[in-house]
Each structure stands twice: as C-alpha cells, then as structure tokens.
Write a protein that holds these residues in place. Sequence first.
Motif, short mmCIF file in Angstrom:
data_model
loop_
_atom_site.label_atom_id
_atom_site.label_comp_id
_atom_site.label_asym_id
_atom_site.label_seq_id
_atom_site.Cartn_x
_atom_site.Cartn_y
_atom_site.Cartn_z
N GLU B 69 -10.70 43.21 60.69
CA GLU B 69 -10.23 43.32 59.19
C GLU B 69 -9.07 42.17 59.17
O GLU B 69 -9.05 41.29 58.21
N GLN B 73 -8.63 38.34 57.91
CA GLN B 73 -7.69 37.45 57.10
C GLN B 73 -6.85 36.50 57.94
O GLN B 73 -6.46 35.27 57.35
N ILE B 136 -2.78 42.40 53.08
CA ILE B 136 -3.79 42.39 52.04
C ILE B 136 -4.26 41.06 51.61
O ILE B 136 -4.65 40.55 50.53
N SER B 154 -16.39 43.05 48.28
CA SER B 154 -14.83 42.88 48.45
C SER B 154 -14.02 43.37 47.36
O SER B 154 -13.47 42.79 46.37
N PRO B 155 -14.03 44.82 47.27
CA PRO B 155 -13.38 45.61 46.24
C PRO B 155 -11.93 45.31 46.26
O PRO B 155 -11.24 45.56 45.07
N GLY B 156 -11.31 45.05 47.37
CA GLY B 156 -9.76 45.09 47.29
C GLY B 156 -9.00 44.00 46.64
O GLY B 156 -9.88 42.92 46.07
N ILE B 157 -7.78 43.86 46.46
CA ILE B 157 -7.02 42.72 45.69
C ILE B 157 -6.91 41.46 46.75
O ILE B 157 -6.69 40.41 46.15
N ASN B 158 -7.41 41.55 47.93
CA ASN B 158 -7.51 40.23 48.73
C ASN B 158 -8.09 39.21 48.09
O ASN B 158 -7.42 37.86 48.06
N THR B 159 -9.19 38.97 47.68
CA THR B 159 -9.70 37.87 47.03
C THR B 159 -9.22 37.39 45.80
O THR B 159 -9.19 36.34 45.75
N ARG B 229 -15.12 39.05 38.81
CA ARG B 229 -14.56 40.43 39.54
C ARG B 229 -13.99 41.29 38.70
O ARG B 229 -13.80 42.41 38.84
#
Lengths: 184, 827
Positions: B69, B73, B136, B154-159, B229
Amino acid sequence: MLAGAGLIFGLVMVLLLLAFRPRADTGDAGNVRVWVIGLGLAFPMVVLAALLAYGLVIGERLLPLASDDVVRVGAQGQLSTWSFTYADVPNRRTQDVLHIPAARPVDVSITTADVIHSFWVPRLAGKLDAIPGRTNILRIEADFPGTYHGVSAEFSGTGYDHFSFTVIAHDAEDWDAFLDEDIE
Amino acid sequence: MNALERHRKLTTIWASEKGFKGWFSTVNHTDLGRMFLVTAFFFFIIGGLLAMLIRVQLATPHSAFAGPEIYNQIFTMHGTIMMFLFAIPTFEGLAIYLLPKILGTRDLAFPRLTAYGYWCYAFGGSMMLIAMVFGIAPNGGWFMYPPLSSAIYSPGINTDFWLIGITFVEISAVAAAVEITVSILKYRAPGMSLDKMPIFAWYALITALMILTGFPPLILGSVLLEVERAFGFPFFQADLGGDSLLWQHLFWLFGHPEVYIIFLPAAGVISTILPVMCRTTLLGYGWIVAAALALAFLSFGLWVHHMFTTGIPHMGLAFFSAASTLVAVPTGVQIFAWIGTMWKGRPELRLPMLHLLGFFFTFVIGGLTGVMVAVVPFDWQAHDTAFITAHLHYVLFGGFVFPIFAGIYYWLPHVTGRRRFFRLGELAFALVFIGFHVTFLAMHWVGLLGQRRRIPTYAPEDGWTAINLISSVGSFVLAIGIGMILIDVILHVLTASRGRRNPWGAGTLEWAMPTPPLAYNFASLPHITSRDPLVDQPDLAVQLARGEGYLGTPRNTWRETLTVDIASGKPDMHVIYPSNTRLPILMSAVTGVFFVSLLLKFYWTVPVAVIGVTILVWRWVWGLGRGADLAPLPIGHGITLPNAGMTARSPGWWGSIFLLTANATFFGSLLFGFAFLWTVAPGWPPPVWFDPSMTELGAGLSGAIIGPIAMRLAKSVNSKGRSSITGATMSLFGAILVAVASAAMMWRTPSPVDHAYGATLFVLGGYGLFHAVLAMLMTSFLIARIVRGFTSAVRRAEFSIIGLWVDYTSVIGVLILLAAHLPGVLQ
C-alpha cells in the motif's frame, strides 16, 4: 536491433570525441550539408525505414490469421486471479492454469471482470490488455509441451506482484485427455 | 541624469518590498523565476528521496521495507512529483527568470499572472505533500488508469488528491504558457526580428505553445474522472456507456507531448550553452528551429504508442509505429547540428560542458531504446517492464536533468554575481554520471529478463536479485552525486567571491547587465542588429547603463517597457506594468479554497470561493483602466509610441488569444470524447435520447447571434466617440440567452448518472453555461467602464478583448446546443 543501436551509439560517441581534436574553422555552409542534411536527415530516415519495414513484417506474422486447427480459449482477469474457458469444452473452467495443445495456434480471448489487466506469457507471445467492455484476441503458440509462466502485466493495485498464472502445453494425446475431462 | 542617479530612480520604481515580506507581493520576474526554481528543486529532492525508497525496496527479494500500500504511494508520487512539480516548473522558472533578460526587456507580459501562477504551484504542490505526510497520497500510478482509479476500486481520498491537486498546479502551467508566448512574441528589444531571436526563446515559445495544446486534454480527463468519482457520472464505466480507453486517449494525448515539453526547453539550454562552450556560433539555426517545430507537431501524433497493448486495430498500430520512429528524425537533426557545432568550434571541458557530454551519452542511448520500443512486436514484450522504466529515465535524465545541471552551472554566476570557489562540481558530475548508468543499465537488463514495473517484491528464484542490488547501489552513488551538486550550489551562493561580468564570454543579452541582476534589468533598452549582440557591441552593457538606449529616462513612477511587431521587431506599443501587490497570492489562496472544498466535499464553500475569485478578478482588471486619454509617448531616439491601453491589439488581447487557444483545445477534447464514446464505446446507444426543444434551441442560437453583433456595434459606435452603452447592453442580453439555453439543457438532459450520454451532455451544457456567465460578467464590466467614463474613442483596448470572449462563447454555445438538439431533431 541491439547491434545496430550499438553501432549508431558508437558512431555518435566517436564523432563527439573527434570534436576535441584541434582544427581550423571550416565555415557554416559545408557543415550544414554534412551534419544537418547528411547525418541529421538522411541517415536516420534510411535506418528507420528499414527498421519499420522489419517491424511491420514481424508484426504481420504474429497476427491471429484464420487457420483450421486454431484452438479457442477465453481468459478473464479478475483482481488476483485469472479464469480460463475452452471453446471445445463449454462447461470447463480452470482457475490460474491455462491448458493448451502444443504446436497448434491458440487464440486467447482476453476480458476482464473489473479493472484493466494484461495477459502476458513472455515465452509464448507479447502482452495484450484486458479492457472492461471489450474482448481482445491474442495468438499464442507453444512449440513444445511444457509449463510456461504467465503474469498479469498491468498495474492493478496491491497484490499486483503475486498476480500470475501458469500455462500448460500438452502433447496431442494429453490434450485429447484434457478435452475428455481426464485431466484436472 | 548620470548612470547612478538613473539606477537609484529606477530602483525606487521597480524594487520589490524588502525582506521576506517581498516574496508575497513581488511581481518581478527575477524574483519569481528564482522562487519557481528553488521550489522545483525542493520537489526534485523529495522525488529523489522517494526514488531512493523504491530502490531500497527492490534491492532484495521479498523485501519487507515498505508494504504494498505504501509502496504504491511511493512510486506514484515519485512519477507525479518529477513530472508535474519538478520538470514543468523548472522550465517555467528558467523561462520566467531568463526570457526578459535574453530578449532585452524589463519584465514578462503579465507580471501579476506570473505571481498568481507561482502561488497556485506552491499551494497545489503543498496539497500533494500534505497527502504524502498523512499517508493518503495517490496510489494508482502516475497515469491513474480507470477503472482502477474509479470510486469502486479506489474509494479513498488518495486519487482525489491527484486529480484536484494536479489540476490546481496545472493552472500555473497554463498561466506561464500564456505569459511566455505573449512575452516572446511581443516583449522584445527593438530591432530583434524573429530570425534574430536567441535560440532559447524559440524553444521556449514552441514549448509554451505545446503546453497550451497539450495540457487541456489532461485537465479535461481529470475533471471528468473527478466528476465520475464524486457524482457518479459514468464517463469511464463500460457498462454505462463510458469507456476506460477514453481516459487513456486523453491522458496520452497530454502525456506524449509532455515528454517533448520537458525535452525542448533542455534542448534550448543546450543550443544556448554549447556554442559558448565551443567559442563559436550555433550551426544550422534555421534547421534547428524547424526541427523543434517538427518535433512539436509530430509529438501530438504519437500518443497511441503508449497504448500498443490495448488491442488497437492493426492499421492504427502501423501508422503510430511509423510516426513514432519518424520523431527520431528531427531529434537526429538537432543532435548532429550540435555535434557539428562542436566540430566547427573549439570545445573546452568546463563544468557545463561535462554535463552536456553527459547529456549526449545518455540521451542517445535513450533515443535508440526509444526507437526499439516503437517497433510494435518488441513493445509487446517490453511494455510495462523495467526496460521501459530504464528507457524513460535515459530520455528524461539524459534529455532534461543533465542539460539543466549544465544550465545551473552556466547561469549560477548570473543569479549570484559570484564565482565558483570550491571545485566540488567535477567530482559530483562523475558520481552522477557513473551512478546513473549503473542504476539504469542494470534496469534495462532486468526488464528484458521479465521484471515488471511497479511490483513491490519479487522472489529469489526469479533470478533478478544480483542485478537489482547493483541497480540500487548505483542509485545511491547517483544520490550522493546530486547531494554534492546541491552542496556545491549552496557553497557558491554563500561564499563571497565576486565574479566578473559575462564570465563565459557569451553573446546573448542576459550578460549585458550587472550581476546579480537589477530589478529593472536594463537601465535603457538596446537596439538589436544581430543574433549575438554582445559579440558585435562588447560595451553594450555600459551604453545601456548610461541610458543611451530606449526608455532611458524614468517617467513618473511608471514601470515602463515597450512591445514590438511580432515579425519585424519594430516598436509598436508603450506599456506600463502594475506594481507590487498581494492580489496574486490572495487570489491563488481563494482558488485553493475552491479546490480544497471539492477535495473535502464541502460543497457549500465552493460558491463562496467562486464569488471570491470573481470579485478579485474584477479588482485585478479594473485597476488597469484610465480615467483620461494618454497621448502617445516618446521612448527616445525620436520614436513616439501609443500606450497599450489606447490600441485595439493590447497585450490583454494577445493573452486572450492564447488562453482561448488552450480553452478551445479543452473544448475540442471534450467534443472528441463525446464522439469517441458515441462511436467506439460499448454500451451505446443510450436508453433515452435528449428531447429537442425548438424554443430552447432558438433562444440559444439567437443569443449567440445577438452577442457578437451587438459587441461589434458597441465597438464601432465607441470609435466614433459616442456612447456605446446600448451595444454593450444588447451583448449582455445575448449572453443571458445563451446562459438560459445552456442551463435548460443541463436541467432536461437524460439522467447523467445512468449513462455516459447524459453525463457528457450535462458537462457540455455546464461548459456553455460557464462561458455564458463569463461573457455576462465581462459585458457587465464593460458597461460599468462606460458608465464610469473609463472608455473613449482612444481608450478602446477592452472592447477588442471582451469581443474575443463574446465571439468564443457564441461559437461554443452554438456547437453545444446543436450537439444536444440536432440528433433528436433529425430523428
């Protein structure tokens, strides 16, 4: 290709080195003809034309052309696993192992159930992507029976490094046995 | 007035505020260029540290240094930082610092825009850093392919950090590109016709034009993906009429020109430095300009070679393979013209020259492996392996980093006015050179053995262990070398050893000034008669300091310069620049509020930020106006010029032309996307079509016709000295009609979350509405100007500028309305 590239690289380096030897100034006009038009324009064009033609011919040979003894299989990528289906045995589905006959052309219909993957068995063919909503067809052929390592070659998040599969090429006898569901 | 008095007077007019407070209010190109470069190198160090982490991870099999993970990143951020936060800003910084000096003028075209661009870059870059610190950061690869980057996988805020942060940073790229283009075309010393322009300016011009046409597809892609998104519009979802390949097309439509956007400025540096290092002039100036132009055009035709493995039809492969090999020709022309330059002169092995030799060695290998991967069957094997990683590092490190290091050592005496004191640079070069080649030659090899890119671990039985370890050791040598360059530069800045002017004996104008440079660059502007002014007039610097050029007498407290006719270099306008202001940093902070609100999904602050930006822009442009006519002004040598605000083709008009070029590319990409989905995507036709309405279509079309006609009327009435308020008001009315029609289209479009058809129409309508509202604001602004007495038959510049935007709005308005209504009408 490597030898050619090595020669060109060597030529450029020699020309660079020779620039350091002491010489008289020769003016612009003749230099433009030699350097820009000769070496800059003509030289790459000839080399590239030859290379391009070679590439296209090879590429043509790798195309999935129609042929009588083509075996059709399906490969579906899904995060961390590949599942394979066989046109000759409609109910058969194998997980992470693809069975093919040796010495016969095989057309692999590549699809995906989720994100983009890429089907790659380095020793049998180049790679081709599995794109959502599409089917891509790759021609592979194993000259000899044996086990070939395959990987998914499009980054697909965590677990990408372990995302691989195996291709088993059978001789004619074993392939018939596989079709008769004797081999698991 | 003697030289010292002139210097004092000009310094009071041009100087930034003292101390660190000056950073926030400066609009001076020398300050901002330095700030850009320092920030870019800060990011270079960060990106380099990430690269070290990657090499640590891959040094041994089954490495447990970073989990997958975090590793994802790390490599995503390494690519993203190097591309967007190092390479492009380095070009911007170098161009911003250098161009006015090398072109013989006092600043860039739009000083406040330079500052705004810098702060957008600084704030956007900080967002990315914050994401990294909190763990993140984006993790989908720097190419962000959906569906992996979609909300499902990619549900997180990363993208979102990537899509929103990079778009924020891109504002600075587009702003700088507009600025650089207008500056090179218009802001030059009198007499500098296009064929006398320094070669660096040609390269910067071509690069800037490429940014204007290359970045909009990426910005569009990012907007669409973020909308998908955040709101579920299925642009890239195959089951709902979208197509993930659309992203790849938009991304590489940007991504391939990007490679040349990075290489061309470096080639400009090489073409500038190499002849100086060889005591001669550049061989084949015209050929090199033509080659750079050819490279720029070709680079827009090869994006598909990044997609050879996606199942592109065979004919397409042949075409793009041919185009990809063809691009080696103009590159070859440049390389051999440079070697010919070396043969023509007497090369000397000074430090910048060492880095140039490093460039030749590395870049030629990178070019040759590039030709290899342009051959499709080879690419099918090499694609997405470490071989490609190695190839692209040879191209980018060889083609950008080595020339930039050469440039740093070449222009450092100019920035600091000092001499190198310690001889650390030579050793540093050796370490960088050796370290680089050990690292990446090994990577070619392991790639051919089958090691894929972006894998966090491998097994000992893969047989890659020794090669990876060699590569990692090499990378640490490289890092030590770069660390030593950093120390060398810092020592250079700190050790007080005054250098002499023009230490290299160069012929270009940036050396015709005291170093470090003064806030106003030149006490008076030179008249240019050749490509190497300092060779023909060695005492030019003294003449200029004595005020013997143009604009040698400071007037009022004006920051004055002049512009020239594009081709001939004849002076044509007198320009007064704005002074120090905190408006740019304030406006980029409010712009930042807009982006952060989107990122955190605080949608109620979005309108607040939009209104804030609107008010600030209004203030920004309002301040440029004059309450009374300005008579033509003498600039010296018997020449009198009209002020830019009293002309029809003011700098603002030129800026609008190029901003609209970028904008039209954005719109063109959107139409391309619509057509692509319609014809290529699976899942068409859509379940419901847009229901055409003759009323809406009629209202929109008549608005689109009224707007430009009324604007032309206003312009012509104004030029006769009568009140143009009726025309301006009619034009406003036209814009309102377009806005209403676009809004109605958005309102009635088939549900945009159910199918990509409705989603695309909604976005098209939104684009139309945005521009219609913009045209409304602009015409309202013009009305306010007329009412307050800020326009006259002479003060007419704003009519032309606003006219451009009104015309543009009409054209896109008509196209959008037809795209929505026509299919229904025809059926």
